[in-house]
Design a protein around this motif. Structure first.
Motif, PDB file in Angstrom:
ATOM      1  N   LEU A  41      24.312 -29.167 -28.204  1.00  0.00           N
ATOM      2  CA  LEU A  41      23.726 -28.067 -27.583  1.00  0.00           C
ATOM      3  C   LEU A  41      24.427 -26.925 -27.482  1.00  0.00           C
ATOM      4  O   LEU A  41      24.076 -25.616 -27.579  1.00  0.00           O
ATOM      5  CB  LEU A  41      23.144 -28.278 -26.313  1.00  0.00           C
ATOM      6  N   GLY A  42      25.962 -27.097 -27.162  1.00  0.00           N
ATOM      7  CA  GLY A  42      26.728 -25.658 -27.179  1.00  0.00           C
ATOM      8  C   GLY A  42      27.141 -25.444 -28.469  1.00  0.00           C
ATOM      9  O   GLY A  42      27.174 -24.259 -28.676  1.00  0.00           O
ATOM     10  N   GLU A  43      27.176 -26.328 -29.352  1.00  0.00           N
ATOM     11  CA  GLU A  43      27.441 -25.942 -30.694  1.00  0.00           C
ATOM     12  C   GLU A  43      26.451 -25.265 -31.496  1.00  0.00           C
ATOM     13  O   GLU A  43      26.581 -24.264 -32.280  1.00  0.00           O
ATOM     14  CB  GLU A  43      27.812 -27.421 -31.461  1.00  0.00           C
ATOM     15  N   ILE A  44      25.101 -25.473 -31.279  1.00  0.00           N
ATOM     16  CA  ILE A  44      24.086 -24.795 -31.914  1.00  0.00           C
ATOM     17  C   ILE A  44      24.191 -23.444 -31.391  1.00  0.00           C
ATOM     18  O   ILE A  44      23.695 -22.636 -32.474  1.00  0.00           O
ATOM     19  CB  ILE A  44      22.763 -25.488 -31.229  1.00  0.00           C
ATOM     20  N   ARG A  45      24.476 -22.829 -30.364  1.00  0.00           N
ATOM     21  CA  ARG A  45      24.763 -21.586 -30.134  1.00  0.00           C
ATOM     22  C   ARG A  45      25.559 -20.786 -30.948  1.00  0.00           C
ATOM     23  O   ARG A  45      25.575 -19.635 -31.186  1.00  0.00           O
ATOM     24  CB  ARG A  45      24.986 -21.467 -28.518  1.00  0.00           C
ATOM     25  N   GLN A  46      26.585 -21.606 -31.433  1.00  0.00           N
ATOM     26  CA  GLN A  46      27.408 -20.974 -32.477  1.00  0.00           C
ATOM     27  C   GLN A  46      27.113 -21.041 -33.730  1.00  0.00           C
ATOM     28  O   GLN A  46      27.518 -20.177 -34.806  1.00  0.00           O
ATOM     29  CB  GLN A  46      28.964 -21.623 -32.352  1.00  0.00           C
ATOM     30  N   ARG A  47      26.131 -22.003 -34.359  1.00  0.00           N
ATOM     31  CA  ARG A  47      25.518 -21.832 -35.395  1.00  0.00           C
ATOM     32  C   ARG A  47      24.276 -21.189 -35.391  1.00  0.00           C
ATOM     33  O   ARG A  47      23.299 -21.910 -35.510  1.00  0.00           O
ATOM     34  CB  ARG A  47      25.494 -23.288 -35.987  1.00  0.00           C
ATOM     35  N   SER A  48      24.402 -19.932 -35.247  1.00  0.00           N
ATOM     36  CA  SER A  48      23.099 -19.131 -35.154  1.00  0.00           C
ATOM     37  C   SER A  48      22.053 -19.281 -36.368  1.00  0.00           C
ATOM     38  O   SER A  48      20.913 -19.144 -35.772  1.00  0.00           O
ATOM     39  CB  SER A  48      23.747 -17.561 -35.325  1.00  0.00           C
ATOM     40  N   GLY A  49      22.261 -19.519 -37.323  1.00  0.00           N
ATOM     41  CA  GLY A  49      21.084 -19.718 -38.239  1.00  0.00           C
ATOM     42  C   GLY A  49      20.262 -20.908 -37.930  1.00  0.00           C
ATOM     43  O   GLY A  49      19.023 -20.932 -37.836  1.00  0.00           O
ATOM     44  N   ILE A  50      20.826 -22.251 -37.506  1.00  0.00           N
ATOM     45  CA  ILE A  50      20.266 -23.214 -37.109  1.00  0.00           C
ATOM     46  C   ILE A  50      19.421 -22.943 -35.881  1.00  0.00           C
ATOM     47  O   ILE A  50      18.604 -23.347 -35.650  1.00  0.00           O
ATOM     48  CB  ILE A  50      21.022 -24.227 -37.013  1.00  0.00           C
ATOM     49  N   PHE A  51      20.251 -22.117 -34.997  1.00  0.00           N
ATOM     50  CA  PHE A  51      19.529 -21.853 -33.468  1.00  0.00           C
ATOM     51  C   PHE A  51      18.084 -21.063 -33.851  1.00  0.00           C
ATOM     52  O   PHE A  51      17.428 -21.209 -33.266  1.00  0.00           O
ATOM     53  CB  PHE A  51      20.441 -21.060 -32.609  1.00  0.00           C
ATOM     54  N   ARG A  52      18.248 -20.237 -35.140  1.00  0.00           N
ATOM     55  CA  ARG A  52      17.083 -19.244 -35.008  1.00  0.00           C
ATOM     56  C   ARG A  52      16.090 -19.870 -35.642  1.00  0.00           C
ATOM     57  O   ARG A  52      14.900 -19.992 -35.272  1.00  0.00           O
ATOM     58  CB  ARG A  52      17.463 -17.993 -36.103  1.00  0.00           C
ATOM     59  N   PHE A  53      16.431 -20.716 -36.656  1.00  0.00           N
ATOM     60  CA  PHE A  53      15.710 -21.752 -37.406  1.00  0.00           C
ATOM     61  C   PHE A  53      14.735 -22.625 -36.207  1.00  0.00           C
ATOM     62  O   PHE A  53      13.632 -22.715 -36.443  1.00  0.00           O
ATOM     63  CB  PHE A  53      16.091 -22.717 -38.254  1.00  0.00           C
ATOM     64  N   LEU A  54      15.603 -23.319 -35.520  1.00  0.00           N
ATOM     65  CA  LEU A  54      14.959 -24.162 -34.341  1.00  0.00           C
ATOM     66  C   LEU A  54      14.013 -23.571 -33.456  1.00  0.00           C
ATOM     67  O   LEU A  54      12.883 -23.871 -33.092  1.00  0.00           O
ATOM     68  CB  LEU A  54      16.064 -24.750 -33.633  1.00  0.00           C
ATOM     69  N   VAL A  55      14.286 -22.048 -33.224  1.00  0.00           N
ATOM     70  CA  VAL A  55      13.405 -21.457 -32.405  1.00  0.00           C
ATOM     71  C   VAL A  55      12.056 -21.182 -32.868  1.00  0.00           C
ATOM     72  O   VAL A  55      11.032 -21.124 -32.249  1.00  0.00           O
ATOM     73  CB  VAL A  55      14.044 -20.184 -31.767  1.00  0.00           C
ATOM     74  N   ALA A  56      12.184 -20.643 -34.129  1.00  0.00           N
ATOM     75  CA  ALA A  56      10.865 -20.460 -34.895  1.00  0.00           C
ATOM     76  C   ALA A  56      10.072 -21.470 -35.177  1.00  0.00           C
ATOM     77  O   ALA A  56       9.004 -21.616 -34.858  1.00  0.00           O
ATOM     78  CB  ALA A  56      11.603 -19.878 -36.465  1.00  0.00           C
ATOM     79  N   ARG A  57      10.697 -22.648 -35.430  1.00  0.00           N
ATOM     80  CA  ARG A  57      10.063 -23.894 -35.252  1.00  0.00           C
ATOM     81  C   ARG A  57       9.274 -24.381 -34.260  1.00  0.00           C
ATOM     82  O   ARG A  57       8.204 -24.785 -34.283  1.00  0.00           O
ATOM     83  CB  ARG A  57      10.646 -25.099 -36.292  1.00  0.00           C
ATOM     84  N   MET A  58       9.973 -24.145 -33.038  1.00  0.00           N
ATOM     85  CA  MET A  58       9.681 -24.417 -32.004  1.00  0.00           C
ATOM     86  C   MET A  58       8.279 -23.973 -31.594  1.00  0.00           C
ATOM     87  O   MET A  58       7.294 -24.391 -31.122  1.00  0.00           O
ATOM     88  CB  MET A  58      10.648 -24.183 -30.791  1.00  0.00           C
ATOM     89  N   ILE A  59       8.035 -22.610 -32.184  1.00  0.00           N
ATOM     90  CA  ILE A  59       6.903 -21.813 -31.649  1.00  0.00           C
ATOM     91  C   ILE A  59       6.019 -21.957 -32.897  1.00  0.00           C
ATOM     92  O   ILE A  59       4.716 -22.397 -32.396  1.00  0.00           O
ATOM     93  CB  ILE A  59       7.225 -20.433 -31.643  1.00  0.00           C
ATOM     94  N   TYR A  60       6.149 -22.010 -34.031  1.00  0.00           N
ATOM     95  CA  TYR A  60       5.213 -22.074 -35.136  1.00  0.00           C
ATOM     96  C   TYR A  60       4.468 -23.455 -35.169  1.00  0.00           C
ATOM     97  O   TYR A  60       3.446 -23.912 -35.318  1.00  0.00           O
ATOM     98  CB  TYR A  60       5.471 -21.847 -36.585  1.00  0.00           C
ATOM     99  N   GLN A  61       5.672 -24.595 -35.171  1.00  0.00           N
ATOM    100  CA  GLN A  61       4.972 -25.970 -34.743  1.00  0.00           C
ATOM    101  C   GLN A  61       4.074 -26.265 -33.698  1.00  0.00           C
ATOM    102  O   GLN A  61       3.051 -27.102 -33.902  1.00  0.00           O
ATOM    103  CB  GLN A  61       6.184 -27.016 -34.778  1.00  0.00           C
TER     104      GLN A  61
END
Length: 459
Positions: free
Chosen positions: A243-263
């Protein structure tokens, strides 16, 4: 070190993995969307608004449980190694819960029926987390988008066949007592008691049990890791660091936020769309089933086309196109009612012809439904391959657990909003309109997300 190349698994192992989608899909097609869900909303509850609200709250409760537990289980699975024991555990929960839906007679306790459905939903999603996390070990990354969309298309084919079986041999008219094929319903099922809809629970359970067996027999699994107790400790520690690492991997973080909303919007549309149509047009189980068959035929075509386009255009482009189509379709269905579409800008007078889908407005609704069918397979299959292309096989369990979290973290929000707006306004149409917001916001975030979402770290 660079990432170790993945050797292609034997063909029967890949087909065993893809058959999991074939096994799992009838639950979503027959239970959630087209047969049992509409039966619950339109016939079990005292009125459709109460039914839609109860069904929506049940979906929301299941989504909350999935959101909390999926990343934890995914991280633990990375430490224990094999995924199949987890799939077997949740298969037992799902099969038992589905069989108990047989007791959902009209007038039964709504809470207990929603509880059984929610348990089946939770178990189905957890099994999917572990099955999805096997994918990066089966084929090289260049093939992931193709097999993901093929598996999803195979799932829709399975769901369609199960739905055809229900409509042709189980669901009969209360007036004639015959199915659409002119036959007496199997096992003497009585539509007046809802037995045709209730029997879909045991049917889906038997289908799931039978067709997950090839995955257990033929698909390669990860090697055995830690015993369960140290695996839990290591898994929870790994989750915290991830969970801490994802904050550093900004592309994955952004993709997961997008998917959280559209899914969230996609889930609500799939779960509530059939019930919305049934309540508005007073469709019988036969008409709802035929509507589902039409959508599944289109969904299979959509997945086959997406399987080819994913490699050429990339998973991100496929997901964006699908979200646009779903947004247009959702606006279309909520703007359609008896005698009109597009919020009344296009009136559609005409008497009911007396046949299936007999009014012009029903035909307009089916048109918008075709757009949903075309898009809802690729939006999920290409999202799955988007994620798989962005992580390594070694970290796939924990990241697919968080991927499930992103698909479910707010999955209670859209059904909850739909249910709450429906209750507050007394209008199912206004409630369903909230789904467009989730699709649009998710798309806006995805546009600015890189593809792949991240370059996987060295192993």
């Amino acid at each position: 070190m660079t990432e170790i190349a993945v050797q292609r698994a034997p063909e029967r192992g890949i087909w065993g993995w893809m058959l999991f989608d074939w096994a799992a899909q009838p639950f979503f097609t027959v239970i959630t969307t087209f047969i049992f869900g509409p039966y619950f909303v339109s016939r079990m509850a005292s009125d459709p608004e109460t039914g839609q609200a109860a069904w929506g709250y049940g979906i929301a409760a299941a989504g909350l449980a999935i959101a909390v537990l999926s990343p934890i289980l995914g991280s633990i699975a990375d430490q224990t190694g094999p995924r199949k024991p987890w799939i077997a555990l949740f298969a037992a929960v799902k099969i038992t819960s589905l069989c108990l839906l047989w007791f959902a007679a009209p007038g039964s306790n709504l809470f207990l029926v929603v509880l059984f459905f929610s348990l089946a939903s939770v178990a189905a999603e957890f099994s999917t987390v572990f099955n999805d996390s096997m994918m990066p070990r089966l084929v090289p990354k260049s093939e992931i988008g193709r097999i993901s969309n093929m598996a999803w298309g195979l799932g829709y084919l399975g769901g369609m066949i199960a739905l055809i079986f229900v409509v042709a041999f189980m669901a009969s008219s209360p007036d004639t007592g015959k199915t659409i094929a002119g036959l007496d319903p199997l096992f003497g099922l009585d539509p007046k008691l809802g037995e045709d809809a209730r029997a879909t629970g045991p049917l889906s359970a038997a289908w799931y049990f039978l067709f997950i067996l090839p995955m257990f027999f033929f698909t390669p699994d990860a090697v055995k890791g830690l015993p369960i107790r140290p695996a839990v400790r290591e898994g929870l520690s790994e989750l915290k660091s991830t969970l801490g690492e994802i904050r550093q991997r900004s592309g994955i973080f952004r993709f997961l936020v997008a998917r959280m909303i559209y899914q969230d919007g996609v889930n609500a549309l799939l779960a509530l769309g059939g019930a919305f149509a049934a309540a508005m047009f007073h469709w019988s189980i036969t008409e709802i089933g035929l509507f589902g068959i039409i959508l599944n035929v289109v969904a299979i075509v959509g997945c086959l086309v997406a399987a080819r386009l994913d490699l050429a255009l990339g998973s991100k482009t496929i997901v964006m196109i699908a979200l646009v189509l779903l947004s247009i379709a959702t606006i279309g269905i909520v703007s359609t009612g008896p005698g009109y579409t597009l919020f009344g800008a296009w009136t559609m007078p005409g008497a009911d012809s007396g046949g299936l889908f007999g009014t012009p407005a029903e035909k307009a609704y089916i048109f918008f439904g075709l757009l949903i069918g075309l898009a809802f397979g690729p939006v999920q299959a290409s999202s799955r391959s988007y994620m798989a292309r962005s992580v390594t096989a070694a970290e796939s369990g924990r990241y697919f657990g968080i991927y499930a979290l992103a698909g479910r973290a707010t999955s209670f929000a859209a059904p909850f909003m739909v249910a709450t707006i429906t209750v507050a306004s007394g209008s199912s149409r206004l409630g369903m309109a909230a789904i467009v917001l989730f699709l649009g916001v998710g798309l806006a975030i995805l546009i600015r997300t890189p593809y792949p979402a991240d370059n996987p770290p060295a192993e």
